[in-house]
Design an enzyme around this catalytic site. Structure first.
Site, mmCIF file in Angstrom:
data_model
loop_
_atom_site.group_PDB
_atom_site.id
_atom_site.type_symbol
_atom_site.label_atom_id
_atom_site.label_comp_id
_atom_site.label_asym_id
_atom_site.label_seq_id
_atom_site.Cartn_x
_atom_site.Cartn_y
_atom_site.Cartn_z
ATOM 1 N N GLU A 119 22.423 45.083 13.023
ATOM 2 C CA GLU A 119 23.593 44.301 12.646
ATOM 3 C C GLU A 119 23.931 44.505 11.175
ATOM 4 O OE1 GLU A 119 23.197 40.653 15.808
ATOM 5 O OE2 GLU A 119 22.277 40.365 13.881
ATOM 6 N N CYS A 132 26.331 43.375 3.873
ATOM 7 C CA CYS A 132 24.896 43.174 4.055
ATOM 8 C C CYS A 132 24.464 44.138 5.152
ATOM 9 C CB CYS A 132 24.646 41.719 4.456
ATOM 10 S SG CYS A 132 22.918 41.351 4.810
ATOM 11 N N CYS A 139 11.827 44.732 12.286
ATOM 12 C CA CYS A 139 11.104 44.667 11.013
ATOM 13 C C CYS A 139 9.636 44.435 11.323
ATOM 14 C CB CYS A 139 11.640 43.515 10.152
ATOM 15 S SG CYS A 139 10.898 43.435 8.495
ATOM 16 N N CYS A 143 7.527 37.858 8.935
ATOM 17 C CA CYS A 143 7.682 36.564 8.272
ATOM 18 C C CYS A 143 8.089 35.531 9.341
ATOM 19 C CB CYS A 143 8.739 36.650 7.178
ATOM 20 S SG CYS A 143 8.348 37.907 5.927
ATOM 21 N N CYS A 146 11.799 34.144 9.825
ATOM 22 C CA CYS A 146 12.897 35.108 9.909
ATOM 23 C C CYS A 146 13.034 35.613 11.335
ATOM 24 C CB CYS A 146 12.601 36.273 8.961
ATOM 25 S SG CYS A 146 13.780 37.633 9.113
ATOM 26 N N CYS A 370 21.390 34.938 6.418
ATOM 27 C CA CYS A 370 20.086 35.529 6.124
ATOM 28 C C CYS A 370 19.050 35.115 7.145
ATOM 29 C CB CYS A 370 19.567 35.068 4.768
ATOM 30 S SG CYS A 370 20.497 35.746 3.455
HETATM 31 N N1 SAH Z 1 12.928 42.446 4.268
HETATM 32 C C1 SAH Z 1 13.694 42.201 3.098
HETATM 33 C C2 SAH Z 1 15.174 42.111 3.313
HETATM 34 C C3 SAH Z 1 15.712 41.379 4.510
HETATM 35 S S1 SAH Z 1 15.837 39.642 4.538
HETATM 36 C C4 SAH Z 1 13.195 40.947 2.415
HETATM 37 O O1 SAH Z 1 12.405 40.231 2.997
HETATM 38 O O2 SAH Z 1 13.569 40.712 1.269
HETATM 39 C C5 SAH Z 1 16.898 39.081 3.265
HETATM 40 C C6 SAH Z 1 16.486 37.726 2.747
HETATM 41 O O3 SAH Z 1 16.678 36.683 3.716
HETATM 42 C C7 SAH Z 1 15.019 37.664 2.365
HETATM 43 O O4 SAH Z 1 14.876 36.981 1.159
HETATM 44 C C8 SAH Z 1 14.441 36.862 3.500
HETATM 45 O O5 SAH Z 1 13.213 36.270 3.174
HETATM 46 C C9 SAH Z 1 15.545 35.856 3.729
HETATM 47 N N2 SAH Z 1 15.420 35.147 5.011
HETATM 48 C C10 SAH Z 1 14.834 35.580 6.141
HETATM 49 N N3 SAH Z 1 14.914 34.646 7.105
HETATM 50 C C11 SAH Z 1 15.566 33.607 6.576
HETATM 51 C C12 SAH Z 1 15.987 32.349 7.076
HETATM 52 N N4 SAH Z 1 15.739 31.999 8.340
HETATM 53 N N5 SAH Z 1 16.662 31.519 6.255
HETATM 54 C C13 SAH Z 1 16.934 31.886 4.981
HETATM 55 N N6 SAH Z 1 16.576 33.058 4.452
HETATM 56 C C14 SAH Z 1 15.894 33.914 5.230
#
Ligand code: SAH
Length: 380
Positions: A119, A132, A139, A143, A146, A370
């Site tokens: 996406e 974005c 991935c 985490c 996420c 995000c």
């Molecule tokens: N893998 C990379 C980039 C992708 S995520 C990274 O982790 O930085 C982009 C951002 O969104 C990251 O800071 C991630 O931690 C954040 N993110 C992921 N899931 C989220 C959520 N459910 N709510 C808010 N931010 C989130």
């Protein structure tokens, strides 16, 4: 660059393989955006065409955002299909488009040649347009808050698959399809699906393609590109040495190792102090302020003492904190912090002299915010 591809070992036995099945070989078809201009010239010469055709094709793709042979009226009609076929293969097909914010936020679900789904999100603001983009299908960083992290890694995207997402945004903007009149992509953030620094070579190559001037690339300013990482320390060091002025964003989410070990599991390998040291080295080498990403999760990482600890780690550094109200993902018990907790978090960081912004939650209704991008979990 690369000579004509040698025949594959099974070329004799197997019938011609349509591109859609090329996935068995695991690699997306070669596209001009994978190559620098010298490589494109060589590829064009391999096809028996004069090498200046590489510049013409590049201008169509990077300057006019088209891949259609019919649009390439400056190329001889007889060569168009062969050139476009060899250097502008279809990489991503839009499977679904979702819009919100009166059409100024638009998420696209893309299907790649092998069926992988990724996406991208276009966000138009009064003063800029941010794309974005995804750097991987899925991935591997796992985490728990996420959505993308839940399904695991499918594969790395190629350089051209990354660039193509931005070109698609540029095309709809140039066409005037986004409210606000014709426009351009001004910013690119690697905050879609995937961990960009785990697909290092293709991501750095994509940054070069995005930022080199036409015809080499798209001509977006390096300073308007942000690479976001969980904190892969050796790769941050490598990125610092690339001579690029892109912004580094570090997804910290906790100032202490005990909590960060659970929120960002790769922390067990590279801990907070090491990640921040790498970030300060990056800032020192590039002169660029590092963005510290922190998703505020109610009662998990939003305590006042954690704000103070974070403030003390960042005080006096070339950094700012980007607080992201957690975007809840399906099946998770976690939610965004209460407004009062968020305000207090901001106040405490500011009291340490640390600049703070709170990210807007654009695209929330279309699961485009995000951490909500999880295409593979929602096949259409
Ligand atoms: N893998 C990379 C980039 C992708 S995520 C990274 O982790 O930085 C982009 C951002 O969104 C990251 O800071 C991630 O931690 C954040 N993110 C992921 N899931 C989220 C959520 N459910 N709510 C808010 N931010 C989130």
């Amino acid at each position: 660059m690369s000579p004509a591809r040698p025949p594959s070992r099974d070329a004799v036995a197997a019938p011609p393989v349509p591109l859609t099945l090329a996935g068995r070989r695991g690699k997306p078809p070669r596209h001009l955006a994978d190559l620098d201009l010298a490589g494109r010239r060589a590829a064009v010469a391999d096809l028996g065409e004069p090498s200046f055709r590489a510049v013409q094709l590049s201008k169509h793709f990077f300057g006019r955002y088209t891949e259609h042979p019919d649009d390439m009226t400056d190329l001889p009609r007889t060569s168009r299909a062969a050139l476009a076929g060899a250097l502008l293969p279809a990489l991503l097909t839009a499977e679904r488009e979702l819009a919100c914010d009166d059409g100024t936020t638009r998420k696209t679900l893309w299907r790649a040649f092998d069926g992988a789904l990724v996406e991208s999100v276009l966000m138009r603001y009064p003063d800029r347009v941010t794309m974005c983009v995804s750097s991987q299908a899925g991935c591997g960083m796992a985490c728990p808050f996420c959505a993308t992290g839940q399904a695991g890694l499918t594969r790395n995207l190629s350089t051209a698959e990354i660039v193509r997402q931005v070109v698609a945004g540029a095309r709809v903007l140039a066409d005037g399809q986004i409210p606000g009149g014709p426009g351009r992509v001004s910013n690119v953030v690697f905050m879609g699906m995937g961990e960009p620094l785990a697909n290092y070579a293709n991501v750095v190559n994509a940054v070069r393609r995005l930022t080199e001037p036409v015809p080499d690339g798209m001509g977006i300013s390096q300073r308007s590109v942000t690479v976001s990482t969980v904190g892969l320390v050796p790769a941050i060091g490598k990125l610092a040495a690339e001579g690029l002025s892109v912004t580094l964003a570090v997804s910290l989410h906790a100032p202490d190792d005990e909590l960060r070990d659970t929120l960002v599991p790769v922390n067990r390998r590279w801990q907070v102090a090491e990640v921040l040291d790498a970030a300060w080295d990056y800032a020192a080498v590039t002169g660029r302020r590092v963005s510290i990403e922190y998703a505020l999760i109610k009662d998990i990482n939003d305590q006042a003492w954690r704000a103070d600890l974070l403030g003390s780690l960042l005080a006096g550094r070339l950094a700012h904190v980007n607080l992201i109200p957690l975007n809840p993902t399906p099946g998770s018990k976690w939610t965004a912090s209460r407004p009062a907790a968020q305000r207090e978090f901001v106040r405490r960081l500011e009291s340490h002299g640390v600049p703070v912004t709170v990210r807007d939650t654009r695209g929330r209704e279309i699961d485009g915010a995000c951490g909500q991008l999880a295409a593979s979990a929602r096949p259409s």
